[in-house]
Design a protein around this motif. Structure first.
Motif, mmCIF file in Angstrom:
data_model
loop_
_atom_site.group_PDB
_atom_site.id
_atom_site.type_symbol
_atom_site.label_atom_id
_atom_site.label_comp_id
_atom_site.label_asym_id
_atom_site.label_seq_id
_atom_site.Cartn_x
_atom_site.Cartn_y
_atom_site.Cartn_z
ATOM 1 N N ILE A 1 0.609 -13.376 9.355
ATOM 2 C CA ILE A 1 1.125 -13.014 8.037
ATOM 3 C C ILE A 1 2.422 -12.230 8.216
ATOM 4 C CG2 ILE A 1 0.707 -11.690 5.932
ATOM 5 C CD1 ILE A 1 -2.258 -12.275 6.272
ATOM 6 N N VAL A 2 3.458 -12.642 7.503
ATOM 7 C CA VAL A 2 4.765 -11.993 7.564
ATOM 8 C C VAL A 2 5.085 -11.429 6.178
ATOM 9 C CG1 VAL A 2 7.224 -12.307 7.991
ATOM 10 C CG2 VAL A 2 5.550 -13.524 9.386
ATOM 11 N N VAL A 3 5.529 -10.152 6.135
ATOM 12 C CA VAL A 3 5.920 -9.517 4.888
ATOM 13 C C VAL A 3 7.366 -9.897 4.592
ATOM 14 C CG1 VAL A 3 6.169 -7.347 3.623
ATOM 15 C CG2 VAL A 3 4.337 -7.611 5.319
ATOM 16 N N THR A 4 7.550 -10.685 3.549
ATOM 17 C CA THR A 4 8.896 -11.096 3.160
ATOM 18 C C THR A 4 9.580 -10.022 2.311
ATOM 19 O OG1 THR A 4 8.139 -13.386 3.191
ATOM 20 C CG2 THR A 4 10.223 -12.951 2.102
ATOM 21 N N TYR A 5 8.768 -9.367 1.441
ATOM 22 C CA TYR A 5 9.297 -8.302 0.593
ATOM 23 C C TYR A 5 8.145 -7.378 0.253
ATOM 24 C CZ TYR A 5 11.884 -5.929 -3.122
ATOM 25 O OH TYR A 5 12.510 -4.981 -3.873
ATOM 26 N N PRO A 6 8.358 -6.043 0.219
ATOM 27 C CA PRO A 6 9.614 -5.298 0.450
ATOM 28 C C PRO A 6 9.862 -5.069 1.931
ATOM 29 C CG PRO A 6 7.858 -3.780 -0.115
ATOM 30 C CD PRO A 6 7.244 -5.142 -0.193
ATOM 31 N N GLU A 7 11.075 -4.614 2.220
ATOM 32 C CA GLU A 7 11.411 -4.341 3.616
ATOM 33 C C GLU A 7 10.771 -3.054 4.113
ATOM 34 O OE1 GLU A 7 15.594 -4.364 4.040
ATOM 35 O OE2 GLU A 7 15.818 -6.512 3.617
ATOM 36 N N GLY A 8 10.596 -2.087 3.215
ATOM 37 C CA GLY A 8 9.992 -0.824 3.612
ATOM 38 C C GLY A 8 8.539 -0.748 3.174
ATOM 39 N N LEU A 9 8.076 0.485 2.867
ATOM 40 C CA LEU A 9 6.702 0.672 2.434
ATOM 41 C C LEU A 9 6.537 0.187 1.003
ATOM 42 C CD1 LEU A 9 6.100 4.278 3.834
ATOM 43 C CD2 LEU A 9 5.365 2.105 4.832
ATOM 44 N N PRO A 10 5.396 -0.463 0.717
ATOM 45 C CA PRO A 10 5.156 -0.904 -0.653
ATOM 46 C C PRO A 10 4.799 0.292 -1.547
ATOM 47 C CG PRO A 10 3.278 -1.458 0.723
ATOM 48 C CD PRO A 10 4.325 -0.907 1.637
ATOM 49 N N ARG A 11 5.501 0.422 -2.689
ATOM 50 C CA ARG A 11 5.276 1.546 -3.602
ATOM 51 C C ARG A 11 4.893 1.012 -4.983
ATOM 52 N NH1 ARG A 11 6.966 6.327 -1.505
ATOM 53 N NH2 ARG A 11 8.320 6.247 0.347
ATOM 54 N N GLU A 12 4.349 1.910 -5.757
ATOM 55 C CA GLU A 12 3.969 1.539 -7.107
ATOM 56 C C GLU A 12 5.183 0.995 -7.857
ATOM 57 O OE1 GLU A 12 0.219 4.116 -8.559
ATOM 58 O OE2 GLU A 12 2.091 5.264 -8.397
ATOM 59 N N PHE B 1 -1.556 -0.919 1.363
ATOM 60 C CA PHE B 1 -1.703 0.455 0.879
ATOM 61 C C PHE B 1 -0.466 0.768 0.053
ATOM 62 C CE2 PHE B 1 -1.306 5.021 0.938
ATOM 63 C CZ PHE B 1 -2.611 5.471 0.764
ATOM 64 N N VAL B 2 -0.689 0.963 -1.233
ATOM 65 C CA VAL B 2 0.420 1.194 -2.154
ATOM 66 C C VAL B 2 0.728 2.689 -2.184
ATOM 67 C CG1 VAL B 2 1.242 0.955 -4.520
ATOM 68 C CG2 VAL B 2 -0.233 -0.811 -3.523
ATOM 69 N N TYR B 3 1.954 3.052 -1.919
ATOM 70 C CA TYR B 3 2.390 4.442 -1.905
ATOM 71 C C TYR B 3 2.902 4.847 -3.290
ATOM 72 C CZ TYR B 3 2.142 4.210 3.170
ATOM 73 O OH TYR B 3 1.708 4.070 4.452
ATOM 74 N N ASP B 4 2.982 6.177 -3.470
ATOM 75 C CA ASP B 4 3.514 6.684 -4.730
ATOM 76 C C ASP B 4 4.969 6.240 -4.899
ATOM 77 O OD1 ASP B 4 1.141 7.972 -5.300
ATOM 78 O OD2 ASP B 4 1.748 9.819 -4.287
ATOM 79 N N ALA B 5 5.320 6.101 -6.179
ATOM 80 C CA ALA B 5 6.715 5.767 -6.457
ATOM 81 C C ALA B 5 7.590 6.963 -6.094
ATOM 82 C CB ALA B 5 6.882 5.412 -7.932
ATOM 83 N N PRO B 6 8.799 6.766 -5.616
ATOM 84 C CA PRO B 6 9.663 7.892 -5.239
ATOM 85 C C PRO B 6 10.030 8.719 -6.469
ATOM 86 C CG PRO B 6 10.879 5.826 -5.208
ATOM 87 C CD PRO B 6 9.444 5.458 -5.414
ATOM 88 N N THR B 7 9.986 10.075 -6.311
ATOM 89 C CA THR B 7 10.346 10.975 -7.415
ATOM 90 C C THR B 7 11.849 10.970 -7.614
ATOM 91 O OG1 THR B 7 10.450 12.816 -5.880
ATOM 92 C CG2 THR B 7 8.353 12.443 -6.992
ATOM 93 N N THR B 8 12.258 11.188 -8.938
ATOM 94 C CA THR B 8 13.683 11.193 -9.269
ATOM 95 C C THR B 8 14.209 12.603 -9.122
ATOM 96 O OG1 THR B 8 13.320 9.411 -10.847
ATOM 97 C CG2 THR B 8 15.381 10.656 -11.034
#
Length: 420
Positions: A238-249, A319-326
């Motif tokens: 299995i290859v992750v095509t997207y996203p390039e980094g950690l998956p976030r909400e 594993f879905v990470y928190d969305a980045p804070t603004t």
């Protein structure tokens, strides 16, 4: 005196008997003498080619040289060929050598040829002709044309009609293998050799050549080859095509399943281990697409590929990470952040210069306090107080002070001193 015809016949027969007895006696006396002048060589020749027999004399005293075949028939007497076989040809004749060639050699020509020198006693030297017959093209066969990985296969190689018997070697790629060999001798003094080899195959053996190599003195570079065809179950990744980094909400997820096997996988399925695939997930061929991720999508996603040999799979743990804070955009010297498993940014960089300044101020304050305390204790060292003449400080003159002294002179012995 007249001699009748019958008398002449009787005399002729008597002479023939006496001559035959003499020749038999002479033949019985022919031996091979060590250190004799006569010499020759043994010969190995491939069937159909030419053999050359050389009878050599070291010191000849005008004795006659002749060459006999295995049946002791004279081939050449000096330079004369009594035998009516045109395949024998005179190559050289002299007092020291009789050399004869035999063309188109066949198995029937094999045997012991005799070089004979008429000396007293006669001398003989023997030239053994060995006829080599190369085997025909080897035949290689397999028990099955296609074999699945993990199973055993058997190959058989046969070399027919050789003399002497051929030997067979096996090579699988660069690896030499040992086979089981049987040798069968036929009625015409020829040999048939068969060799069998058995081994288990892996997917790495697919397309690897297996060589049956024939070793024989009359043949070179004689081999038969068969390429292995191995079926194996798929290899899945299995290859992750997207996203390039950690998956976030809020992100989208695109996974691609790569499967290779022989035969090529005919079916690829996506599933979520122990749970259902999100309802809005989209499967297109080998791709799994999920949009707008949230933490309820966490789990193990599996790609299963199937072919005629079997099934195989690969897992991807989401594993879905928190969305980045603004945060406001810094004007200068922005601080780097790094994702963690909790989905929070990494702590800001610590200003070591500020910490060093604070520590220096604290140390300076402690040093100043120590200096002040030291000076205070140094000034009050040895100071003491007494109770002598208490109240005299309020007297107007010395006499009044004596009178008002507490305890007067009677208390002089009770004077006490206090040291600080």
């Amino acid at each position: 005196m007249a001699i009748t015809g019958s008398g002449s016949l009787a005399i002729s027969l008597s002479f023939f008997v006496i001559l035959s007895a003499f020749l038999q006696k002479g033949a019985a006396e022919i031996v091979t003498v060590e250190g004799q002048n006569l010499a020759t060589d043994n010969i190995s020749v491939i069937e159909g080619e030419m053999a050359t027999i050389s009878c050599r004399v070291k010191d000849n005293d005008d004795s006659v040289i002749q060459l006999l075949n295995p049946n002791r028939q004279t081939i050449y007497f000096k330079d004369v060929r009594p035998l009516k076989d045109s395949r024998f040809q005179l190559v050289n004749f002299s007092d020291n050598e009789l050399r004869v060639s035999l063309s188109n050699v066949s198995l029937s020509d094999e045997g012991r040829y005799v070089c004979q020198l008429y000396t007293d006693p006669p001398q003989e030297a023997y030239a053994d002709i060995t006829v080599l017959v190369p085997p025909g093209s080897p035949i290689i066969e397999t028990r099955e044309d296609v074999v699945s990985e993990g199973n055993e296969t058997e190959l058989t190689c046969t070399a027919i009609g050789s003399k002497p018997a051929a030997s067979i070697r096996w090579m699988k790629g660069e690896e030499e293998m040992t086979g089981e060999t049987t040798v069968e001798e036929t009625y015409d003094r020829m040999f048939t050799v068969t060799s069998r080899v058995r081994f288990s195959v892996t997917k790495e053996d697919d397309g690897v050549p297996v060589d049956c190599i024939i070793d024989h003195p009359a043949a070179k570079d004689l081999l038969a080859q068969r390429n292995l065809e191995v079926l194996y179950k798929p290899e899945v990744k299995i290859v992750v095509t997207y996203p390039e980094g950690l998956p976030r909400e809020g992100d989208n997820l695109d996974l691609t399943c790569i499967a290779e096997g022989k035969p090529h996988p005919h079916q690829i399925n996506w599933l979520r281990v122990d749970e259902d695939v999100p309802p809005h997930a989209v499967v297109t061929g080998t791709d799994l697409y999920i949009e707008n991720l949230n933490k309820s999508y966490n789990g193990t996603y599996r790609c299963v590929a199937s072919n005629a040999v079997g099934d195989a799979y690969d897992d991807y743990v989401l594993f879905v990470y928190d969305a980045p804070t603004t945060s406001p955009t810094p004007t200068t010297n922005p601080v780097n952040t790094q994702d963690s498993r909790a989905g929070e940014g990494a702590p800001q960089k610590i200003d070591h210069a500020v910490i060093g300044g604070v520590v220096a101020v604290v140390m300076f304050a402690i040093l100043c306090a120590l200096i002040v305390l030291g000076r205070y204790f140094a000034r009050h060292k040895g100071t003491y107080f007494t109770h002598e003449a208490k109240g005299a400080d309020d007297a107007a003159d010395a006499d009044t002070a004596i009178i008002n002294a507490e305890g007067g002179h009677n208390n002089t012995d009770e004077k006490k001193e206090y040291y600080i």
